[in-house]
Design a protein around this motif. Sequence first.
Motif, mmCIF file in Angstrom:
data_model
loop_
_atom_site.group_PDB
_atom_site.id
_atom_site.type_symbol
_atom_site.label_atom_id
_atom_site.label_comp_id
_atom_site.label_asym_id
_atom_site.label_seq_id
_atom_site.Cartn_x
_atom_site.Cartn_y
_atom_site.Cartn_z
ATOM 1 N N LEU A 331 -18.022 -14.906 -15.478
ATOM 2 C CA LEU A 331 -18.314 -13.577 -14.929
ATOM 3 C C LEU A 331 -17.606 -12.469 -15.716
ATOM 4 C CD1 LEU A 331 -19.160 -15.412 -12.434
ATOM 5 C CD2 LEU A 331 -18.579 -13.452 -11.032
ATOM 6 N N SER A 332 -17.091 -12.785 -16.853
ATOM 7 C CA SER A 332 -16.516 -11.816 -17.820
ATOM 8 C C SER A 332 -15.124 -11.230 -17.558
ATOM 9 C CB SER A 332 -17.486 -10.646 -18.029
ATOM 10 O OG SER A 332 -18.727 -11.091 -18.510
ATOM 11 N N PRO A 333 -14.333 -11.402 -16.549
ATOM 12 C CA PRO A 333 -14.477 -12.355 -15.458
ATOM 13 C C PRO A 333 -14.579 -11.742 -14.067
ATOM 14 C CG PRO A 333 -12.163 -12.030 -15.834
ATOM 15 C CD PRO A 333 -12.914 -11.023 -16.708
ATOM 16 N N LEU A 334 -14.467 -10.404 -13.913
ATOM 17 C CA LEU A 334 -14.237 -9.847 -12.571
ATOM 18 C C LEU A 334 -15.476 -9.923 -11.689
ATOM 19 C CD1 LEU A 334 -12.004 -8.512 -10.886
ATOM 20 C CD2 LEU A 334 -12.911 -6.301 -11.607
ATOM 21 N N GLY A 335 -15.285 -10.463 -10.463
ATOM 22 C CA GLY A 335 -16.368 -10.558 -9.491
ATOM 23 C C GLY A 335 -16.091 -9.807 -8.205
ATOM 24 N N THR A 336 -14.875 -9.956 -7.655
ATOM 25 C CA THR A 336 -14.554 -9.315 -6.380
ATOM 26 C C THR A 336 -13.150 -8.725 -6.406
ATOM 27 O OG1 THR A 336 -13.571 -11.288 -5.346
ATOM 28 C CG2 THR A 336 -15.954 -11.034 -5.156
ATOM 29 N N ILE A 337 -12.931 -7.780 -5.493
ATOM 30 C CA ILE A 337 -11.640 -7.110 -5.308
ATOM 31 C C ILE A 337 -11.357 -7.037 -3.812
ATOM 32 C CG2 ILE A 337 -10.472 -4.872 -5.425
ATOM 33 C CD1 ILE A 337 -10.486 -6.166 -8.072
ATOM 34 N N SER A 338 -10.125 -7.343 -3.421
ATOM 35 C CA SER A 338 -9.791 -7.307 -1.995
ATOM 36 C C SER A 338 -9.000 -6.054 -1.649
ATOM 37 C CB SER A 338 -9.009 -8.557 -1.583
ATOM 38 O OG SER A 338 -9.019 -8.705 -0.179
ATOM 39 N N SER A 339 -9.652 -4.915 -1.757
ATOM 40 C CA SER A 339 -9.066 -3.649 -1.318
ATOM 41 C C SER A 339 -9.408 -3.417 0.147
ATOM 42 C CB SER A 339 -9.609 -2.484 -2.147
ATOM 43 O OG SER A 339 -9.175 -2.558 -3.481
ATOM 44 N N LEU A 340 -8.541 -2.668 0.824
ATOM 45 C CA LEU A 340 -8.825 -2.302 2.209
ATOM 46 C C LEU A 340 -9.715 -1.068 2.239
ATOM 47 C CD1 LEU A 340 -5.320 -2.851 3.861
ATOM 48 C CD2 LEU A 340 -7.220 -4.458 3.622
ATOM 49 N N GLN A 341 -10.494 -0.938 3.306
ATOM 50 C CA GLN A 341 -11.408 0.176 3.470
ATOM 51 C C GLN A 341 -10.961 1.038 4.655
ATOM 52 O OE1 GLN A 341 -15.565 -0.972 3.288
ATOM 53 N NE2 GLN A 341 -15.113 -2.716 1.964
ATOM 54 N N PRO A 342 -11.549 2.235 4.814
ATOM 55 C CA PRO A 342 -11.085 3.139 5.876
ATOM 56 C C PRO A 342 -11.054 2.503 7.266
ATOM 57 C CG PRO A 342 -12.538 4.316 4.401
ATOM 58 C CD PRO A 342 -12.566 2.879 3.961
ATOM 59 N N GLN A 343 -12.024 1.663 7.583
ATOM 60 C CA GLN A 343 -12.064 1.067 8.916
ATOM 61 C C GLN A 343 -10.933 0.082 9.168
ATOM 62 O OE1 GLN A 343 -14.313 0.581 6.502
ATOM 63 N NE2 GLN A 343 -15.200 -1.480 6.500
ATOM 64 N N HIS A 344 -10.184 -0.259 8.095
ATOM 65 C CA HIS A 344 -9.098 -1.226 8.250
ATOM 66 C C HIS A 344 -7.743 -0.564 8.489
ATOM 67 C CE1 HIS A 344 -11.946 -3.578 5.423
ATOM 68 N NE2 HIS A 344 -12.209 -3.905 6.674
ATOM 69 N N ARG A 345 -7.715 0.763 8.508
ATOM 70 C CA ARG A 345 -6.433 1.461 8.667
ATOM 71 C C ARG A 345 -5.795 1.203 10.023
ATOM 72 N NH1 ARG A 345 -9.001 6.899 6.106
ATOM 73 N NH2 ARG A 345 -8.872 6.299 3.890
ATOM 74 N N LEU A 347 -5.883 -1.611 11.636
ATOM 75 C CA LEU A 347 -5.538 -3.018 11.825
ATOM 76 C C LEU A 347 -4.024 -3.195 11.877
ATOM 77 C CD1 LEU A 347 -7.966 -4.773 9.276
ATOM 78 C CD2 LEU A 347 -8.264 -4.544 11.758
ATOM 79 N N SER A 348 -3.597 -4.246 12.539
ATOM 80 C CA SER A 348 -2.181 -4.588 12.547
ATOM 81 C C SER A 348 -1.778 -5.099 11.166
ATOM 82 C CB SER A 348 -1.901 -5.671 13.591
ATOM 83 O OG SER A 348 -2.531 -6.891 13.209
ATOM 84 N N ASP A 349 -0.466 -5.132 10.913
ATOM 85 C CA ASP A 349 0.001 -5.663 9.634
ATOM 86 C C ASP A 349 -0.515 -7.080 9.418
ATOM 87 O OD1 ASP A 349 1.338 -3.353 9.079
ATOM 88 O OD2 ASP A 349 3.324 -4.107 9.635
ATOM 89 N N HIS A 350 -0.465 -7.889 10.452
ATOM 90 C CA HIS A 350 -0.905 -9.278 10.355
ATOM 91 C C HIS A 350 -2.377 -9.353 9.949
ATOM 92 C CE1 HIS A 350 -0.731 -13.591 11.359
ATOM 93 N NE2 HIS A 350 -1.970 -13.419 11.785
ATOM 94 N N GLU A 351 -3.204 -8.512 10.560
ATOM 95 C CA GLU A 351 -4.639 -8.517 10.249
ATOM 96 C C GLU A 351 -4.898 -8.001 8.833
ATOM 97 O OE1 GLU A 351 -6.732 -7.748 14.593
ATOM 98 O OE2 GLU A 351 -5.611 -6.093 13.648
ATOM 99 N N ARG A 352 -4.140 -7.011 8.409
ATOM 100 C CA ARG A 352 -4.318 -6.477 7.052
ATOM 101 C C ARG A 352 -3.959 -7.533 6.006
ATOM 102 N NH1 ARG A 352 -1.117 -3.159 5.321
ATOM 103 N NH2 ARG A 352 0.387 -2.953 7.013
ATOM 104 N N TRP A 353 -2.875 -8.262 6.230
ATOM 105 C CA TRP A 353 -2.477 -9.296 5.286
ATOM 106 C C TRP A 353 -3.494 -10.432 5.257
ATOM 107 C CZ3 TRP A 353 2.923 -8.508 7.702
ATOM 108 C CH2 TRP A 353 3.587 -7.484 7.032
ATOM 109 N N ASP A 354 -4.078 -10.732 6.411
ATOM 110 C CA ASP A 354 -5.143 -11.741 6.445
ATOM 111 C C ASP A 354 -6.306 -11.310 5.551
ATOM 112 O OD1 ASP A 354 -3.849 -13.480 8.133
ATOM 113 O OD2 ASP A 354 -4.892 -12.834 9.948
ATOM 114 N N LEU A 355 -6.649 -10.023 5.620
ATOM 115 C CA LEU A 355 -7.778 -9.518 4.843
ATOM 116 C C LEU A 355 -7.431 -9.460 3.351
ATOM 117 C CD1 LEU A 355 -10.658 -8.594 5.395
ATOM 118 C CD2 LEU A 355 -9.818 -6.243 5.528
ATOM 119 N N ARG A 356 -6.204 -9.027 3.038
ATOM 120 C CA ARG A 356 -5.785 -8.983 1.635
ATOM 121 C C ARG A 356 -5.778 -10.369 1.003
ATOM 122 N NH1 ARG A 356 -4.022 -4.318 -0.445
ATOM 123 N NH2 ARG A 356 -3.190 -2.659 0.884
ATOM 124 N N ALA A 357 -5.565 -11.394 1.814
ATOM 125 C CA ALA A 357 -5.514 -12.760 1.291
ATOM 126 C C ALA A 357 -6.895 -13.298 0.938
ATOM 127 C CB ALA A 357 -4.835 -13.686 2.293
#
Length: 542
Positions: A331-345, A347-357
């Motif tokens: 994929l050259s190689p980049l395919g995806t990025i795990s950035s947070l979006q406005p609707q995630h602001r 979220l609890s710290d625990h939920e944000r870390w789950d999403l970042r993972a």
Amino acid sequence: MLRGLMMDYPLTVDRLLDHAYKLYPHKRVTTKQPDGSIHRYSFADLYHRVKRLGNVLHKLGINQGDRVGTFAWNNYQHLELYYAIPCAGAVCHTLNIRLSTEQLAYIINHAEDKVIFVDATLLPLFSKLADNIPAVETIVLINAQPGIETPFPNVLHYEDLMAQVEAEFDWPVTDERQAMGLCYTSGTTGNPKGVLYSHRSLYLHTMGENQATALAFTPDDIVMPVVPQFHAMAWGLPYSAMFAGADLVMPGLHLNPVALADLIADEKITFPAGVPTIWTAMYQELRANPRDFSHVRCLAVGGAAMPRGLIEAYERDFGVPVLHAWGMTELSPLGTISSLQPQHRQLSDHERWDLRAKQGYPIGGVELRIVNDAGEELPWDGTTVGELQARGPWVTAGYYKVEPTAEHFTADGWFRTGDVATINHEGYLGITDRTKDLVKSGGEWISSVELENTLMGHAKVTEAAVIAIPDERWSERPLACVVLTKDAGEVEPSELLEYLEPLVAKFWLPERVVFVSEIPKTSVGKFDKKVLRARYANGELG
């Protein structure tokens, strides 16, 4: 059909270089030299040296389409080669310095490299190939002392060649579909396979990487590719950073955690990028010897999954957010990025870390889907697991000198990644395993990756790799190979199993836990599970 009246503007690498030179001539490339000294020069300096290097390649007899190898660390000379080789119409073939002699010889002969540029610090390693690469006409040494002895018949020196030519060269590339780069996969099964990038695919990947919803480089950034330049073109960072006017810092051979932490602090790096094993070691160094990392806007991670616990620890302990990404050589190689979006602001710290993972959402230009065994597309509900497939303008359509097969490509043109994944309703990808690494126990699938990440959340665990071992009753059961932290003291397997019990399904609990001094790694820093599978193939754990 009514055709649009737009210019036919070739998407070629020389346009990237010209843009960086014209808009950001004052921006800098910094390299930590083999002796520890610092070399600095501007984009303008680099531009004129790349022009000289074009003349050097012409003088060496390099023609359109010829493959030119590089066997070097991340440094300014390697960066010059990244631009000069494709701009001169040839193909930049980055050679993995961590492969075996046999694999390197296979790759060089398969690619038919005509000239290879070799860092002198790597000459002892490269010299082992002397009798196995007969088609290579010339070796050019970088950073070599005069009079250095080698077993090769035709050896020249980089700076000597550069001093003999003019700094004017007309780029001959006009076809954006011409090949510009060649990277080989790490060859976990069979011989490594070559992925041949085009000027067009690299140009579009550069623009895709610089999207605001991707890496979003600006002239305020100072980018340090810790990921080696031999690994998927250093994730495209040498191109996208310069195109956006971001300064570049190249760490050379200084990849130990102390040296990297010092370089990030001293050079005020905003965007360091590397594999999880690098950041795991550096976390321990920062705990013992803190530095000011307030300028780091994110720590970019790719090549393998970063343990969720480490993502949390970097943000909690140092205020450094981790940017999880997923991609492949194909994929050259980049395919995806795990950035947070406005609707995630909210979220609890625990939920944000789950999403970042998670591995994140596909960047613009990449399409993803998950399918079942029958090839039917599966829903994006965050729980349904399927084979991950990709397509897009910088996704490979085949391997170099290999006929496409159903093993790697679908009939309707999608690339089969070999990953097993979920995608949630927001498009966030979660890699659950490689198809070959899943554990099938009693007819049920167990994710080795999820088990590993959960185990690495334990305070006394540095690394963990999970493989399948034979079992008479269940066919396969998971075995956990664990590296403990230096200060862990005495740890019994039961302590880790008790930690896992409330976090995973009961049938996921490893059959056995073995403590090892290190997990074997592939040439690009991933866990080498084929070595572990061979070690424990008969179920005997010692």
